[in-house]
Design an enzyme around this catalytic site. Structure first.
Site, PDB file in Angstrom:
ATOM      1  N   ASP A  49       0.831  -1.215   0.000  1.00 28.88           N
ATOM      2  CA  ASP A  49       0.000   0.000   0.000  1.00 28.88           C
ATOM      3  C   ASP A  49       0.864   1.263   0.000  1.00 28.88           C
ATOM      4  O   ASP A  49       0.507   2.275  -0.624  1.00 28.88           O
ATOM      5  CB  ASP A  49      -0.930   0.019   1.221  1.00 28.88           C
ATOM      6  CG  ASP A  49      -2.192  -0.814   1.002  1.00 28.88           C
ATOM      7  OD1 ASP A  49      -2.239  -1.561   0.001  1.00 28.88           O
ATOM      8  OD2 ASP A  49      -3.117  -0.732   1.830  1.00 28.88           O
ATOM      9  N   ASN A  93      -4.614  -1.956  -4.543  1.00 28.22           N
ATOM     10  CA  ASN A  93      -5.889  -2.005  -3.822  1.00 28.22           C
ATOM     11  C   ASN A  93      -5.766  -1.164  -2.552  1.00 28.22           C
ATOM     12  O   ASN A  93      -6.333  -1.499  -1.510  1.00 28.22           O
ATOM     13  CB  ASN A  93      -6.243  -3.459  -3.499  1.00 28.22           C
ATOM     14  CG  ASN A  93      -7.686  -3.600  -3.066  1.00 28.22           C
ATOM     15  OD1 ASN A  93      -8.482  -2.659  -3.172  1.00 28.22           O
ATOM     16  ND2 ASN A  93      -8.042  -4.767  -2.553  1.00 28.22           N
ATOM     17  N   SER A 169     -17.680   4.553   3.954  1.00 29.62           N
ATOM     18  CA  SER A 169     -16.247   4.628   4.242  1.00 29.62           C
ATOM     19  C   SER A 169     -15.896   6.007   4.772  1.00 29.62           C
ATOM     20  O   SER A 169     -16.362   7.018   4.242  1.00 29.62           O
ATOM     21  CB  SER A 169     -15.450   4.353   2.968  1.00 29.62           C
ATOM     22  OG  SER A 169     -14.079   4.617   3.188  1.00 29.62           O
ATOM     23  N   ASP A 313     -11.050  -2.996  11.073  1.00 33.49           N
ATOM     24  CA  ASP A 313      -9.940  -3.872  10.652  1.00 33.49           C
ATOM     25  C   ASP A 313      -9.556  -4.848  11.760  1.00 33.49           C
ATOM     26  O   ASP A 313      -9.482  -6.060  11.549  1.00 33.49           O
ATOM     27  CB  ASP A 313      -8.715  -3.041  10.253  1.00 33.49           C
ATOM     28  CG  ASP A 313      -8.962  -2.186   9.001  1.00 33.49           C
ATOM     29  OD1 ASP A 313     -10.069  -2.294   8.417  1.00 33.49           O
ATOM     30  OD2 ASP A 313      -8.065  -1.420   8.610  1.00 33.49           O
ATOM     31  N   GLU A 341     -11.167  -5.435   1.057  1.00 32.97           N
ATOM     32  CA  GLU A 341     -10.328  -6.236   0.159  1.00 32.97           C
ATOM     33  C   GLU A 341     -11.113  -7.345  -0.545  1.00 32.97           C
ATOM     34  O   GLU A 341     -10.778  -7.792  -1.649  1.00 32.97           O
ATOM     35  CB  GLU A 341      -9.150  -6.827   0.926  1.00 32.97           C
ATOM     36  CG  GLU A 341      -7.993  -5.872   1.131  1.00 32.97           C
ATOM     37  CD  GLU A 341      -8.239  -4.772   2.154  1.00 32.97           C
ATOM     38  OE1 GLU A 341      -9.408  -4.463   2.460  1.00 32.97           O
ATOM     39  OE2 GLU A 341      -7.251  -4.203   2.633  1.00 32.97           O
ATOM     40  N   ARG A 344     -15.728  -9.258   3.214  1.00 25.17           N
ATOM     41  CA  ARG A 344     -15.147  -9.897   4.402  1.00 25.17           C
ATOM     42  C   ARG A 344     -16.200 -10.602   5.264  1.00 25.17           C
ATOM     43  O   ARG A 344     -15.863 -11.556   5.981  1.00 25.17           O
ATOM     44  CB  ARG A 344     -14.407  -8.852   5.254  1.00 25.17           C
ATOM     45  CG  ARG A 344     -13.118  -8.397   4.620  1.00 25.17           C
ATOM     46  CD  ARG A 344     -12.432  -7.279   5.387  1.00 25.17           C
ATOM     47  NE  ARG A 344     -11.044  -7.155   4.950  1.00 25.17           N
ATOM     48  CZ  ARG A 344     -10.219  -6.182   5.344  1.00 25.17           C
ATOM     49  NH1 ARG A 344     -10.640  -5.241   6.166  1.00 25.17           N
ATOM     50  NH2 ARG A 344      -8.978  -6.156   4.904  1.00 25.17           N
ATOM     51  N   HIS A 385      -5.105  -9.663   3.024  1.00 23.81           N
ATOM     52  CA  HIS A 385      -4.064  -9.805   4.046  1.00 23.81           C
ATOM     53  C   HIS A 385      -4.615 -10.177   5.412  1.00 23.81           C
ATOM     54  O   HIS A 385      -4.057 -10.991   6.134  1.00 23.81           O
ATOM     55  CB  HIS A 385      -3.257  -8.505   4.127  1.00 23.81           C
ATOM     56  CG  HIS A 385      -4.079  -7.260   4.304  1.00 23.81           C
ATOM     57  ND1 HIS A 385      -3.704  -6.220   5.092  1.00 23.81           N
ATOM     58  CD2 HIS A 385      -5.295  -6.875   3.805  1.00 23.81           C
ATOM     59  CE1 HIS A 385      -4.609  -5.275   5.063  1.00 23.81           C
ATOM     60  NE2 HIS A 385      -5.584  -5.646   4.274  1.00 23.81           N
ATOM     61  N   ARG A 386      -5.741  -9.544   5.791  1.00 22.18           N
ATOM     62  CA  ARG A 386      -6.233  -9.761   7.158  1.00 22.18           C
ATOM     63  C   ARG A 386      -6.809 -11.171   7.344  1.00 22.18           C
ATOM     64  O   ARG A 386      -6.743 -11.718   8.436  1.00 22.18           O
ATOM     65  CB  ARG A 386      -7.267  -8.693   7.552  1.00 22.18           C
ATOM     66  CG  ARG A 386      -6.678  -7.307   7.525  1.00 22.18           C
ATOM     67  CD  ARG A 386      -7.367  -6.276   8.371  1.00 22.18           C
ATOM     68  NE  ARG A 386      -6.805  -4.979   8.015  1.00 22.18           N
ATOM     69  CZ  ARG A 386      -5.631  -4.520   8.448  1.00 22.18           C
ATOM     70  NH1 ARG A 386      -4.913  -5.232   9.296  1.00 22.18           N
ATOM     71  NH2 ARG A 386      -5.168  -3.351   8.048  1.00 22.18           N
ATOM     72  N   LYS A 411       0.231  -6.552   1.604  1.00 25.55           N
ATOM     73  CA  LYS A 411      -0.498  -5.273   1.509  1.00 25.55           C
ATOM     74  C   LYS A 411      -0.131  -4.354   2.677  1.00 25.55           C
ATOM     75  O   LYS A 411       0.060  -3.153   2.491  1.00 25.55           O
ATOM     76  CB  LYS A 411      -2.008  -5.524   1.477  1.00 25.55           C
ATOM     77  CG  LYS A 411      -2.819  -4.250   1.226  1.00 25.55           C
ATOM     78  CD  LYS A 411      -4.301  -4.560   1.045  1.00 25.55           C
ATOM     79  CE  LYS A 411      -5.084  -3.367   0.501  1.00 25.55           C
ATOM     80  NZ  LYS A 411      -5.349  -2.313   1.443  1.00 25.55           N
TER      81      LYS A 411
END
Ligand SMILES: O=C(O)C1=C[C@@H](OP(=O)(O)O)[C@@H](O)[C@H](O)C1
Ligand SMILES: C=C(OP(=O)(O)O)C(=O)O
Length: 426
Positions: A49, A93, A169, A313, A341, A344, A385-386, A411
């Site tokens: 990122d 992203n 967001s 997150d 991403e 989720r 990633h998470r 990321k």
């Protein structure tokens, strides 16, 4: 596809130092680039990122030098004079690159084409484009209305009164706030709908203040920023550790036997995701708080029912902690997990079921009932990633697990599995 088999971990213990915060790194880089003067940025995150932000800034003529491990950047500010890039700007992203650059470039004379990875084209940006268009910006959708990629004909923006929808967001408001000092007049922003992910707005306002610009925040309902202001370099700035990345180690210590010292975030953190440590205390973890570090030990873990809107997150980590807690865990008010991403909510529900949990997936919540036995499976990570990092908690809980495409942690945390390994006993 690459796979990583994580062996059952019997204990985690030791000390780790967090990489720099993604949210702070990209905000600081952008404002340092726009500022007058040179800024030395310490503890910068080195991840995809951040590379996307650095790449875009370089294409627009900003000179940035990095030290050998890319954690210290010297940014020569362009005093608001970004050059028109010769090529399209590819932003992967990275929401923290794409959204703020959209607003800033709309107010920068020149022509800019902003593209990203396929998933970026599914992540909405209409609320930001609508607000900027109201203010006179010229932003066109190159494929689908409300989604990247975008073509921006940057021009002087005069500011004024504008409404922005905050329900999907917070990054749209962050973008507008960061661009507002470049407008030629004052800007008064009103929030439509319920503003989500509020603590990220505090991060934005805090970083803007470090670069000499004040935002008047009227209870997160309206915001005022004076126009024609020049960001000023603070000369030297330190990025604190990433609080979202801390969540995996807070969780690991809580699940497993040992004690983990987590350096880089603590009582003084400006990041909302530090609130995950409070949530884990509620779950039963033993957290010792210092100004810039935490020491976390195991506790008797019990499921909780929380509103996680402020920590979207880090809250993902709670979903895998739930596998090792007594009773159900509910994570609520997280509709926007669906536009990150990957979707989720759907992805976590699917993968948690694969390890044996009973899961209810709602429109904006997830409820997890822990399994009696954890099943050995491979976890799809959906280029998120998470998801990869969260499911490492299964190994921390003493069960083998296979992570598909572990490289997706690049990321925000390319060294995640090495750091976890460094504190693990098998
Ligand atoms: O402003 C930021 O740095 C971020 C805001 C949050 O996004 P939303 O505001 O879209 O929830 C968060 O999920 C993201 O990882 C980083
Ligand atoms: C949602 C995330 O990223 P982004 O900054 O791209 O929105 C994230 O890091 O979890």
């Amino acid at each position: 596809m690459e796979q990583l088999t994580l062996k059952p971990i019997s204990k985690v213990s030791g000390s780790i130092t967090l990489p720099g915060s993604k949210s702070l790194s990209n905000r600081i880089l952008l404002l340092a680039a726009l500022a007058e003067g040179t800024t030395e940025v310490h503890n910068l995150l080195d991840s995809d990122d951040i590379r996307h932000m650095l790449g875009a800034l370089a294409q627009m003529g900003v000179s940035v030098t990095l030290n050998a491990d890319k954690t210290v950047a010297t940014v020569h500010g362009c005093a608001g004079q970004l050059k028109t890039p010769e090529e399209v700007l590819f932003l992967g992203n990275a929401g923290t690159a794409y959204r703020p650059l959209t607003a800033v470039l709309a107010a920068t004379p020149g022509r800019f084409e902003l593209i990203g990875e396929p998933r970026m084209e599914e992540r909405p940006i209409g609320h930001l484009v609508d607000a900027m268009t109201t203010l006179g910006a010229n932003i066109q959708y190159l494929k689908s209305t409300d989604y990247p990629p975008l073509l921006i004909e940057g021009k002087k923006i005069t500011g004024g009164q504008v409404d922005i929808d905050g329900s999907i967001s917070s990054q749209f408001l962050t973008a507008l706030l960061m661009a507002a000092p470049l407008f030629t007049g004052d800007t008064h922003i009103r929030i439509k709908g319920e503003l989500v992910s509020k603590p990220y707005i505090d991060i934005t306002i805090g970083v803007m203040a470090q670069f000499g610009v004040e935002v008047v925040n009227d209870n997160y309902q309206s915001f005022t920023v004076k126009g024609l202001q020049q960001y000023k370099s603070p000369d030297r700035i330190m990025v604190e550790g990433d609080a979202s990345s801390a969540s995996y180690f807070i969780a690991a210590a809580a699940i497993s036997g040992g004690e983990i010292e987590i350096n880089g975030v603590g009582k003084q953190s400006v990041q909302g995701d530090i609130g995950f440590a409070n949530v884990m205390e509620q779950v039963g973890a033993n957290v010792e708080w210092f100004d810039e570090k935490l020491i976390v030990r195991k506790g008797k873990l019990t499921g909780v029912d929380i509103d996680a809107n402020a920590i979207p997150d880090a809250a993902m980590t709670l979903a895998t902690v739930a596998l090792f807690a007594k009773g159900p865990t509910a994570i609520r008010n997280i509709y926007n997990w669906r536009v990150k991403e990957t979707d989720r909510l759907a992805a976590m529900a699917t993968e948690l079921r694969k390890v044996g949990a009973q899961v209810t997936e709602g429109h904006d919540f997830i409820e997890i009932n822990p399994p009696t036995t954890i099943k050995l499976t491979d976890i799809d990570t959906y280029n998120d990633h998470r998801i990869a990092m969260c499911f490492a908690m299964v190994a921390v809980g003493g069960h083998e697990i296979i992570i598909n495409d572990p490289g997706c942690t690049a990321k925000t945390f390319p060294t995640f599995f090495n750091v976890l390994e460094s504190i693990s006993t098998y």
